[in-house]
Design a protein around this motif. Structure first.
Motif, PDB file in Angstrom:
ATOM      1  N   VAL A 255      67.332  53.340 -13.276  1.00  0.00           N
ATOM      2  CA  VAL A 255      66.182  53.124 -14.174  1.00  0.00           C
ATOM      3  C   VAL A 255      66.465  53.930 -15.436  1.00  0.00           C
ATOM      4  CG1 VAL A 255      64.511  52.741 -12.325  1.00  0.00           C
ATOM      5  CG2 VAL A 255      64.825  55.040 -13.211  1.00  0.00           C
ATOM      6  N   GLU A 256      65.961  53.468 -16.570  1.00  0.00           N
ATOM      7  CA  GLU A 256      66.347  54.106 -17.839  1.00  0.00           C
ATOM      8  C   GLU A 256      65.511  55.342 -18.166  1.00  0.00           C
ATOM      9  OE1 GLU A 256      69.074  53.843 -19.419  1.00  0.00           O
ATOM     10  OE2 GLU A 256      69.710  52.218 -18.093  1.00  0.00           O
ATOM     11  N   ASP A 257      64.385  55.481 -17.488  1.00  0.00           N
ATOM     12  CA  ASP A 257      63.533  56.632 -17.783  1.00  0.00           C
ATOM     13  C   ASP A 257      62.629  56.864 -16.574  1.00  0.00           C
ATOM     14  OD1 ASP A 257      62.481  58.351 -20.220  1.00  0.00           O
ATOM     15  OD2 ASP A 257      60.727  57.679 -19.078  1.00  0.00           O
ATOM     16  N   MET A 258      62.273  58.143 -16.355  1.00  0.00           N
ATOM     17  CA  MET A 258      61.426  58.440 -15.186  1.00  0.00           C
ATOM     18  C   MET A 258      60.110  57.646 -15.238  1.00  0.00           C
ATOM     19  SD  MET A 258      61.607  60.076 -12.398  1.00  0.00           S
ATOM     20  CE  MET A 258      62.599  61.565 -12.365  1.00  0.00           C
ATOM     21  N   SER A 259      59.602  57.414 -16.453  1.00  0.00           N
ATOM     22  CA  SER A 259      58.325  56.681 -16.559  1.00  0.00           C
ATOM     23  C   SER A 259      58.456  55.239 -16.032  1.00  0.00           C
ATOM     24  CB  SER A 259      57.850  56.667 -18.008  1.00  0.00           C
ATOM     25  OG  SER A 259      58.805  55.996 -18.804  1.00  0.00           O
ATOM     26  N   LEU A 260      59.719  54.750 -15.938  1.00  0.00           N
ATOM     27  CA  LEU A 260      59.942  53.368 -15.472  1.00  0.00           C
ATOM     28  C   LEU A 260      60.325  53.319 -13.989  1.00  0.00           C
ATOM     29  CD1 LEU A 260      62.046  52.177 -18.550  1.00  0.00           C
ATOM     30  CD2 LEU A 260      59.600  51.788 -18.122  1.00  0.00           C
ATOM     31  N   HIS A 261      60.325  54.481 -13.345  1.00  0.00           N
ATOM     32  CA  HIS A 261      60.758  54.521 -11.941  1.00  0.00           C
ATOM     33  C   HIS A 261      59.735  53.816 -11.047  1.00  0.00           C
ATOM     34  CE1 HIS A 261      62.091  55.883  -8.047  1.00  0.00           C
ATOM     35  NE2 HIS A 261      63.237  56.196  -8.611  1.00  0.00           N
ATOM     36  N   PRO A 262      60.214  53.028 -10.048  1.00  0.00           N
ATOM     37  CA  PRO A 262      59.271  52.272  -9.216  1.00  0.00           C
ATOM     38  C   PRO A 262      58.604  53.049  -8.079  1.00  0.00           C
ATOM     39  CG  PRO A 262      61.521  51.737  -8.596  1.00  0.00           C
ATOM     40  CD  PRO A 262      61.622  52.685  -9.764  1.00  0.00           C
ATOM     41  N   LEU A 263      58.734  54.384  -8.054  1.00  0.00           N
ATOM     42  CA  LEU A 263      58.162  55.159  -6.937  1.00  0.00           C
ATOM     43  C   LEU A 263      56.691  54.825  -6.673  1.00  0.00           C
ATOM     44  CD1 LEU A 263      58.631  57.771  -4.975  1.00  0.00           C
ATOM     45  CD2 LEU A 263      57.226  58.882  -6.682  1.00  0.00           C
ATOM     46  N   SER A 264      55.882  54.854  -7.727  1.00  0.00           N
ATOM     47  CA  SER A 264      54.447  54.596  -7.534  1.00  0.00           C
ATOM     48  C   SER A 264      54.219  53.170  -7.043  1.00  0.00           C
ATOM     49  CB  SER A 264      53.671  54.808  -8.832  1.00  0.00           C
ATOM     50  OG  SER A 264      53.417  56.168  -9.006  1.00  0.00           O
ATOM     51  N   ALA A 265      54.972  52.231  -7.620  1.00  0.00           N
ATOM     52  CA  ALA A 265      54.828  50.822  -7.205  1.00  0.00           C
ATOM     53  C   ALA A 265      55.196  50.667  -5.732  1.00  0.00           C
ATOM     54  CB  ALA A 265      55.715  49.928  -8.068  1.00  0.00           C
ATOM     55  N   MET A 266      56.212  51.402  -5.297  1.00  0.00           N
ATOM     56  CA  MET A 266      56.633  51.323  -3.889  1.00  0.00           C
ATOM     57  C   MET A 266      55.533  51.862  -2.977  1.00  0.00           C
ATOM     58  SD  MET A 266      60.597  52.521  -4.430  1.00  0.00           S
ATOM     59  CE  MET A 266      61.409  51.985  -2.933  1.00  0.00           C
ATOM     60  N   MET A 267      54.935  52.965  -3.395  1.00  0.00           N
ATOM     61  CA  MET A 267      53.846  53.531  -2.582  1.00  0.00           C
ATOM     62  C   MET A 267      52.647  52.585  -2.577  1.00  0.00           C
ATOM     63  SD  MET A 267      53.987  57.584  -3.241  1.00  0.00           S
ATOM     64  CE  MET A 267      53.126  58.027  -1.740  1.00  0.00           C
ATOM     65  N   ILE A 305      51.077  63.860  -3.220  1.00  0.00           N
ATOM     66  CA  ILE A 305      52.184  64.786  -2.929  1.00  0.00           C
ATOM     67  C   ILE A 305      52.194  65.111  -1.433  1.00  0.00           C
ATOM     68  CG2 ILE A 305      53.032  67.141  -3.354  1.00  0.00           C
ATOM     69  CD1 ILE A 305      53.502  65.362  -5.737  1.00  0.00           C
ATOM     70  N   ILE A 306      51.021  65.337  -0.868  1.00  0.00           N
ATOM     71  CA  ILE A 306      50.933  65.636   0.568  1.00  0.00           C
ATOM     72  C   ILE A 306      51.397  64.426   1.380  1.00  0.00           C
ATOM     73  CG2 ILE A 306      49.317  66.162   2.459  1.00  0.00           C
ATOM     74  CD1 ILE A 306      47.663  67.734   0.267  1.00  0.00           C
ATOM     75  N   ALA A 307      51.015  63.226   0.941  1.00  0.00           N
ATOM     76  CA  ALA A 307      51.426  62.002   1.666  1.00  0.00           C
ATOM     77  C   ALA A 307      52.948  61.844   1.630  1.00  0.00           C
ATOM     78  CB  ALA A 307      50.752  60.776   1.053  1.00  0.00           C
ATOM     79  N   LEU A 308      53.558  62.178   0.489  1.00  0.00           N
ATOM     80  CA  LEU A 308      55.024  62.065   0.382  1.00  0.00           C
ATOM     81  C   LEU A 308      55.714  63.044   1.333  1.00  0.00           C
ATOM     82  CD1 LEU A 308      55.232  61.614  -3.482  1.00  0.00           C
ATOM     83  CD2 LEU A 308      56.223  60.017  -1.809  1.00  0.00           C
ATOM     84  N   ALA A 309      55.184  64.263   1.414  1.00  0.00           N
ATOM     85  CA  ALA A 309      55.774  65.251   2.333  1.00  0.00           C
ATOM     86  C   ALA A 309      55.579  64.793   3.781  1.00  0.00           C
ATOM     87  CB  ALA A 309      55.149  66.623   2.105  1.00  0.00           C
ATOM     88  N   ARG A 310      54.397  64.219   4.079  1.00  0.00           N
ATOM     89  CA  ARG A 310      54.157  63.712   5.441  1.00  0.00           C
ATOM     90  C   ARG A 310      55.119  62.563   5.754  1.00  0.00           C
ATOM     91  NH1 ARG A 310      49.091  62.557   5.124  1.00  0.00           N
ATOM     92  NH2 ARG A 310      48.246  64.465   6.035  1.00  0.00           N
ATOM     93  N   ASN A 311      55.309  61.664   4.781  1.00  0.00           N
ATOM     94  CA  ASN A 311      56.259  60.558   4.968  1.00  0.00           C
ATOM     95  C   ASN A 311      57.658  61.077   5.302  1.00  0.00           C
ATOM     96  OD1 ASN A 311      54.256  58.778   4.302  1.00  0.00           O
ATOM     97  ND2 ASN A 311      55.121  58.150   2.331  1.00  0.00           N
ATOM     98  N   SER A 312      58.040  62.173   4.632  1.00  0.00           N
ATOM     99  CA  SER A 312      59.402  62.703   4.868  1.00  0.00           C
ATOM    100  C   SER A 312      59.542  63.153   6.311  1.00  0.00           C
ATOM    101  CB  SER A 312      59.728  63.838   3.887  1.00  0.00           C
ATOM    102  OG  SER A 312      59.161  65.078   4.298  1.00  0.00           O
ATOM    103  N   ILE A 313      58.481  63.726   6.854  1.00  0.00           N
ATOM    104  CA  ILE A 313      58.531  64.187   8.258  1.00  0.00           C
ATOM    105  C   ILE A 313      58.570  62.969   9.185  1.00  0.00           C
ATOM    106  CG2 ILE A 313      57.239  65.419  10.053  1.00  0.00           C
ATOM    107  CD1 ILE A 313      56.072  67.161   7.653  1.00  0.00           C
ATOM    108  N   GLU A 314      57.704  61.992   8.886  1.00  0.00           N
ATOM    109  CA  GLU A 314      57.654  60.812   9.754  1.00  0.00           C
ATOM    110  C   GLU A 314      58.926  59.976   9.689  1.00  0.00           C
ATOM    111  OE1 GLU A 314      53.738  59.395   8.877  1.00  0.00           O
ATOM    112  OE2 GLU A 314      52.970  60.916  10.279  1.00  0.00           O
TER     113      GLU A 314
END
Ligand code: ADE
Ligand code: ZN
Length: 339
Positions: A255-267, A305-314
């Motif tokens: 991706v060309e810039d962090m603002s264009l990253h699909p992380l939020s869309a994926m969540m 942020i808490i959900a992302l950390a929980r996802n990492s454990i799961e």
């Protein structure tokens, strides 16, 4: 109340996508070169960092393999692993599942007995000193052949203590996962779990191929999955974990810039996403930095942020009781933060 960025660094979490060879800091390159009597083509740390201007995955890999070639003795591998685990523990990582690239070492005459000794000693010392646990994931180099991957898993068999699974990494374009079907079948017979890099530079079909042909239980990157609505639907229904690496994707122009990253869309699409560092010495930050950069870019709230950390454990290969204990620890830390 502690600041949000502080919370991102303190929350108990796992790291599931980090290449140990990608944690080789320029300072350590100079130390290894001096120790092993090797001349580096750089005058100082600044010159090394100046060379880290990547245009795509391959331009990074060319430099990454040069760096990995400095690793020679069990002490070199020990120091590399020990330095990573210390940084990870400082970022709240309680457990890491760490990639290594055996073929980048065996091709230079450095055998499994050398690097596995260094890795294992560093992991057991860190567990005692820092309370962090780690398992290893053996990656097949995807620019090499399926036959070479089969030979690698056979060569690895006497050294699998501490190895939890196999993966594929390196150049993705034009290297479909089906090439490695037999190597993964052998690994499965040996009781190993399966992950695969897919959908970083390669098309969504490589993600489906990794699931179907390799039996991958987790997808590394997978950001290009969003190009295929049916695949997104499948990843959501089956809750296939995706180990996403925001700073890596920007550094390698996925991706060309962090603002264009699909992380939020994926969540938002209901995918089981975690945040990881990939090659932190090369991409400008470790796991805590990846959380903080993503949080700033998307204005992520505390709950996310808490959900992302929980996802990492799961998403990890930890057993049920250890996952439950870590989630309880996560809840205690986040509740403490509210009080
Ligand atoms: N090896 C190390 N980092 C990698 C990445 N981001 N993609 C593929 N192979 C890699
Ligand atoms: Zn990776």
């Amino acid at each position: 109340m502690a600041g949000l960025s502080d919370l991102a660094g303190r929350l108990p979490k796992t790291e599931l996508h980090v290449h140990i060879e990608g944690t080789l800091e320029p300072q350590m390159m100079f130390a290894l070169a001096a120790r092993n009597g090797v001349d580096l083509p750089y005058a100082d740390v600044e010159e090394v960092r100046a060379a880290y201007r990547f245009t795509n995955l391959q331009s990074f890999l060319d430099i990454y393999y040069q760096g990995a070639a400095l690793l020679r003795t069990p002490d070199d591998f020990y120091d590399l692993m020990a330095a990573y685990l210390e940084k990870a523990a400082g970022d709240g990582v309680r457990h890491a599942e760490i990639f290594f690239d055996p073929q980048s070492h065996t091709a230079r005459g450095i055998g499994f007995e050398i690097f596995m000794r260094g890795f294992r000693d560093a992991i057991s010392d860190a567990r005692r000193r820092l309370g962090i646990s780690a398992d290893l994931i053996l990656c097949f180099l995807r620019h090499l052949s399926g036959e070479e991957a089969v030979a690698t898993i056979m060569e690895a068999e006497p050294f699998l203590d501490g190895v939890i699974g196999v993966g594929i990494d390196s150049s993705e374009r034009g290297r479909p996962p089906e090439l490695f079907e037999e190597a993964y079948a052998r690994a499965r017979e040996l009781g190993l779990r399966a992950v695969a890099h897919a959908g970083e530079e390669g098309p969504p079909e490589y993600v489906s191929g990794a699931l179907d042909a390799l039996g991958a239980e987790r997808i590394d990157h997978g950001v290009r999955s969003l190009e295929d609505a049916d695949l997104v639907d499948r990843l959501r229904r089956e809750q296939i974990p995706l180990t996403v690496c925001p700073l890596s994707n920007v550094a390698l122009h996925v991706v060309e810039d962090m603002s264009l990253h699909p992380l939020s869309a994926m969540m938002d699409a209901g995918l089981l996403v975690s945040i990881n560092s990939d090659d932190p010495a090369y991409f400008g930050g470790y796991i805590g930095d990846n959380y903080r950069k993503a949080q700033q870019a998307f204005g992520l709230g505390e709950e996310t942020i808490i959900a992302l950390a929980r996802n990492s454990i799961e998403s990890s290969f930890l057993d049920g009781p250890r996952k439950t204990a870590l989630v309880e620890e996560l809840e205690a830390v986040s509740a403490g933060d509210e009080g």
